[in-house]
Design a protein around this motif. Structure first.
Motif, mmCIF file in Angstrom:
data_model
loop_
_atom_site.group_PDB
_atom_site.id
_atom_site.type_symbol
_atom_site.label_atom_id
_atom_site.label_comp_id
_atom_site.label_asym_id
_atom_site.label_seq_id
_atom_site.Cartn_x
_atom_site.Cartn_y
_atom_site.Cartn_z
ATOM 1 N N ASN A 3 0.820 -1.213 0.000
ATOM 2 C CA ASN A 3 0.000 0.000 0.000
ATOM 3 C C ASN A 3 0.851 1.259 0.000
ATOM 4 O O ASN A 3 0.423 2.296 -0.492
ATOM 5 C CB ASN A 3 -0.938 -0.032 1.205
ATOM 6 C CG ASN A 3 -2.082 -0.990 0.967
ATOM 7 O OD1 ASN A 3 -3.066 -0.645 0.335
ATOM 8 N ND2 ASN A 3 -1.932 -2.214 1.450
ATOM 9 N N PHE A 88 -7.344 -3.263 -0.825
ATOM 10 C CA PHE A 88 -7.721 -2.411 0.300
ATOM 11 C C PHE A 88 -7.292 -0.967 0.065
ATOM 12 O O PHE A 88 -6.267 -0.710 -0.587
ATOM 13 C CB PHE A 88 -7.075 -2.923 1.591
ATOM 14 C CG PHE A 88 -7.581 -4.272 2.007
ATOM 15 C CD1 PHE A 88 -8.767 -4.387 2.715
ATOM 16 C CD2 PHE A 88 -6.887 -5.422 1.679
ATOM 17 C CE1 PHE A 88 -9.233 -5.618 3.103
ATOM 18 C CE2 PHE A 88 -7.344 -6.653 2.054
ATOM 19 C CZ PHE A 88 -8.533 -6.761 2.771
ATOM 20 N N PHE A 98 -5.164 -3.666 9.865
ATOM 21 C CA PHE A 98 -5.676 -4.851 9.175
ATOM 22 C C PHE A 98 -5.153 -6.146 9.784
ATOM 23 O O PHE A 98 -5.845 -7.158 9.800
ATOM 24 C CB PHE A 98 -5.309 -4.799 7.694
ATOM 25 C CG PHE A 98 -5.719 -6.044 6.965
ATOM 26 C CD1 PHE A 98 -7.051 -6.308 6.721
ATOM 27 C CD2 PHE A 98 -4.779 -6.970 6.556
ATOM 28 C CE1 PHE A 98 -7.441 -7.457 6.070
ATOM 29 C CE2 PHE A 98 -5.165 -8.125 5.905
ATOM 30 C CZ PHE A 98 -6.502 -8.365 5.654
#
Length: 473
Positions: A3, A88, A98
């Motif tokens: 991410n 996500f 998470f």
């Protein structure tokens, strides 16, 4: 990491491709390692229970196909994680929430649970295969199989030198007697002649075993009703019968009755010459009076005090004196019977091997999962230590979760293993019962391995200075 790359501008497609490439690379590396392991095991002779050729060059097509399969496995293993991990919003994972989310825990628990179920089922299966093998090897055969060797002869010895063969063998004081038969008994299931007769106005089938008049006494098969064969019976144009209890029961026969135009001389004790796969069936002994085939198999009975090595050496010398060119083979009857269960023994070893592999995979899974949980719960461990928790309490906290997981997986595994084992045991007429203790032992094995792995991995975290744990968060 993923991410962070998304935040810095990497596209989801590039990230997914890199994850897939990594999964395929790991799968191919594992494939190469497995080839090396198989080569090593075959080179050291540890794959003796595998009947096929285990050299890698013997099946280049198979090796190439497995290489392609490893690529496919890598793709299958990488597709879902690559899609899942890049789905996500970056902010969620960058906040670090998470890892301990309920969906993350459920996914990890489900994966490790599947490994536990496979391991437990394989352990239970391997133990029952082993139990059935032991049951078959110890099953009472109804005769004395010890101290008997079997030698298959040629026509020259039987036609021209039978008396010399028997006389030469009996010169050794440890040899009691020698009998003969048409077939090598117990070498295979259902190799004995099946014959037809008309009896009590119906068609019946029964097995006939042609042997010498002293065969039952040499094999120590007792005649419980009537009488055994005698040398006078050899003078008859057709041989009379000695039947087994199954023929007596199914055909309503007794000593003195006529059956298939022969006289029933006696009823033997119940015995088994085939494996436990086949139920006892009508069986008769007959002399070789009325068939053209000579009795080419000899059975040599040693007495209980005989030096087996010396006795076998005497048998070899006797055969060499009669026919030096004949490539004879001397087999102990115990060995012949054990060969009947070669398939089951091989299956047991293979399942045991797969069970060990499944346990190792479960250990790796548990170790990775515990490592993951420990890293995310370091601060919690530190706070608990500051508030007075002991090392034992910390370890119990982690182990309690995995004890629950193993217990649930064991409950799920019971019907799977029970049904699978019961269906396999249906292949045998005589079989071991489904012992409850086998399931308990399988559960304890997995539980002890899991507790040991969890304790080993968390020992360092439980003894770490709590100040360092709290600081690092």
């Amino acid at each position: 990491s993923i991410n962070t790359q998304k935040v810095l501008g990497s596209s989801a497609g590039i990230l997914r491709a890199s994850l897939l490439f990594e999964a395929v690379g790991i799968s191919l590396l594992a494939f190469l390692c497995s080839l090396f392991i198989v080569w090593g095991l075959g080179h050291m002779g540890w794959l003796y229970f595998v009947q096929a050729d285990t050299t890698l060059t013997a099946y280049p097509g198979l090796v190439g196909g497995l290489a392609v399969l490893s690529v496919i496995i890598g793709l299958i293993a990488g597709i879902y994680p690559s899609l899942y991990m890049t789905s996500f919003p970056p902010a969620l994972v960058l906040k670090g929430s998470f890892g301990l989310s309920s969906s993350g825990k459920k996914l990890r628990t489900a994966l490790i649970g599947f490994q536990f179920i496979v391991s437990i089922v394989l352990i239970i299966s391997a133990m029952f295969v082993r139990q059935q093998n032991r049951f078959m090897q110890k099953y009472s055969l109804g005769f004395d199989k010890d101290q008997v060797v079997v030698v298959e002869l040629n026509r020259n010895i039987m036609h021209d030198h039978k008396d010399s063969y028997v006389g030469g063998l009996k010169e050794y004081p440890g040899i009691e007697d020698v009998a003969f038969s048409v077939y090598e008994l117990s070498k295979e299931d259902d190799m004995i002649d099946l014959e037809y007769a008309r009896h009590e106005d119906k068609d019946v089938f029964f097995k006939v075993f042609y042997a010498s008049e002293n065969f039952l006494s040499v094999m120590d098969i007792q005649v419980e009703e009537g009488r055994d064969f005698t040398r006078e019976d050899l003078n008859k144009a057709q041989s009379d019968y000695i039947i087994n209890p199954a023929a007596e029961r199914d055909f309503h026969l007794h000593p003195g009755d006529r059956f298939n135009d022969r006289t029933v001389l006696g009823v033997s004790k119940d015995f088994r010459f085939n494996s436990c796969r086949i139920a006892s069936s009508p069986f008769v002994f007959a002399l070789n009076n009325d068939i053209p085939n000579p009795k080419l198999v000899s059975y040599i009975r040693f007495n209980s005090k005989t030096n087996l090595q010396e006795a076998v050496a005497h048998v070899r010398e006797t055969l060499k004196e009669i026919d030096p060119t004949f490539p004879f083979e001397i087999s102990f009857y115990n060995t012949i019977l054990n060969n009947l269960y070669q398939k089951e023994q091989t299956l047991g070893k293979l399942i045991s091997l797969f069970g060990i592999m499944a346990i190792l995979i479960s250990i790796v899974g548990v170790f990775g999962l515990v490592l993951f949980e420990t890293q995310y719960r370091r601060k919690e461990i530190g706070i608990r230590k500051i508030n007075g928790a002991t090392t034992g309490q910390i370890l119990l906290m982690f182990n309690k979760t995995y004890i629950q997981i193993v217990s649930v997986c064991f409950i799920i595994s019971i019907p799977i293993a029970w049904i699978g084992t019961q269906q396999w045991l249906e292949n045998f007429a005589y079989k071991t019962p489904l012992h409850l203790w086998v399931f308990i032992v399988a559960f304890l094995i997995i539980l002890s391995v899991t507790i040991g792995t969890v304790t080993f991995r968390n020992w360092q975290a439980a003894n770490e200075n709590p100040v360092n744990s709290v600081k690092s968060e």
